[in-house]
Scaffold this active site. Structure first.
Site, short mmCIF file in Angstrom:
data_model
loop_
_atom_site.label_atom_id
_atom_site.label_comp_id
_atom_site.label_asym_id
_atom_site.label_seq_id
_atom_site.Cartn_x
_atom_site.Cartn_y
_atom_site.Cartn_z
N LYS A 1 0.88 -1.18 0.00
CA LYS A 1 0.00 0.00 0.00
C LYS A 1 0.91 1.21 0.00
CE LYS A 1 -3.05 2.72 2.87
NZ LYS A 1 -3.80 2.86 4.12
N GLY B 1 -8.59 9.18 8.87
CA GLY B 1 -9.00 9.33 10.27
C GLY B 1 -10.08 10.36 10.51
N ALA C 1 -9.51 5.25 3.34
CA ALA C 1 -9.39 6.44 4.18
C ALA C 1 -10.64 7.30 4.20
CB ALA C 1 -8.20 7.32 3.76
N GLY C 2 -10.99 7.74 5.42
CA GLY C 2 -12.07 8.70 5.58
C GLY C 2 -13.41 8.13 5.96
N ASN D 1 -9.60 1.71 9.13
CA ASN D 1 -8.90 1.39 10.37
C ASN D 1 -9.50 2.13 11.56
OD1 ASN D 1 -5.35 1.06 11.21
ND2 ASN D 1 -7.10 1.03 12.54
N THR D 2 -9.39 3.47 11.53
CA THR D 2 -9.74 4.26 12.71
C THR D 2 -11.19 4.07 13.13
OG1 THR D 2 -8.14 5.89 11.90
CG2 THR D 2 -9.58 6.58 13.69
#
EC number: 2.8.1.10
Lengths: 257, 65
Positions: free
Chosen positions: A96, A157, A184-185, A206-207
């Protein structure tokens, strides 16, 4: 089932391994999500090898595929060397690729990204570029040898969800045969379901899971949302209309006056 | 000689990368090494000669998103 670069994966959810309250919760979240790919990184080893060993043993015990990242790299050289080091440690050509260009938004430096992608593709890597939703950049990345694209839908995040829906839909439309993974996001399962309904092939997050009050429950929720969004896309959704259309048949209704 | 290892200065007698790892008590198949920004393969560490002032990065698997 999801075919990604010749590998058949049971889940369209890719999950990050950072920021969990504990290794045990990370492991439970990975299992609950149903994911078969997790992202990992390389960082300075300060405990003679023992810190990395614990984490690496845990990840290996989960039986999932590894997608190493170049998170935190701000230059082409940093990203390329980190990718090469990751290939040696993790034994996979998958990477990645992140080349960060802005400290506040963690926006990719798409110029550096393209240069690094070209170098790594020529070196035999399967590059998963973390990019924006810019179509021209996407075309250049594909020309450089990338077989998959990972556009952001909002800053890393941020939990904002898809902020530029038109751009995401446009990207899907322009590259119908390229695996597109929203990376992401994403903040909520409904965000994941939304981009999957657009026809994206997978999501990476992830977050939103790791920082939830109950990461294991949220991992499960995201797994279901990704599956639901994909099934909805595959099943042909109704287009919105400006007028009401009765769902109950009007034929044969009683007349009382 | 003086080396910069993971951002910290070390005064060591080691002359190769493999000797440096042993001297600093690093062990494990999961370590990756770079000298002066370039990868040094695991198989090359025993022969890789270090020079005064070299910058060494020793990385291992960590959580990532």
């Amino acid at each position: 089932m999801f075919d990604l670069l010749g590998t058949t994966l049971p889940s369209r959810l890719l999950l990050g391994t950072a920021q969990y309250p504990s290794p045990a919760i990370l492991a439970d979240a990975v299992r609950a999500s149903g994911t078969s790919v997790v992202t990992v990184s390389l960082r300075r080893e300060m405990a003679g090898g023992r810190a990395g060993e614990k984490f690496w043993s845990l990840i290996r015990s989960l039986g999932v595929r590894i997608l190493p990242n170049t998170a935190g790299c701000h230059s082409v050289k940093e990203a390329v060397t980190t990718a090469q080091m990751a290939r040696e440690v993790f034994g996979t050509p998958w990477i990645k690729l992140e080349v960060i260009g802005n400290h506040d938004t963690l926006q990719p430096d798409v110029f550096g990204l393209l240069e690094a992608a070209r170098i790594l593709c020529e070196d035999g890597f399967a590059v998963f570029p973390y990019t924006t939703d810019d179509l021209v950049v996407a075309e250049r990345l594909l020309a450089a040898g990338c077989k998959v694209l990972m556009p952001w839908c909002a800053p890393i995040g941020s939990a904002l969800g898809p902020v530029n829906i038109m751009a995401l839909r446009s990207m899907r439309g322009h590259f119908p045969d390229v695996p597109l993974i929203v990376d992401a996001g994403l903040g909520r399962p409904s965000h994941a379901a939304t981009v999957m309904e657009f026809g994206f092939d997978a999501v990476l997050l992830n977050t939103a899971v790791a920082k939830a009050a109950d990461p294991v429950g949220m991992a499960c929720a995201f797994g279901k949302a990704v599956e639901a969004g994909r099934e909805a896309f595959s099943s042909g959704m109704l287009e919105p209309r400006d007028v009401a259309v009765p769902s109950t048949p009007t034929f044969g209704r009683a007349v009382f006056s | 000689m003086k080396l910069m290892v993971n951002g910290k200065v070390h005064e060591v007698a080691a002359t190769t990368l493999a000797e440096l790892l042993a001297a600093l008590d690093y062990e494990g198949d999961w370590l990756a090494t770079a000298v002066n920004n370039d990868l040094v393969h695991k198989a090359s560490r025993a022969e890789f000669q270090l020079n005064d002032g070299d910058r060494i990065e020793i990385l291992s698997p960590m959580q990532g998103g």
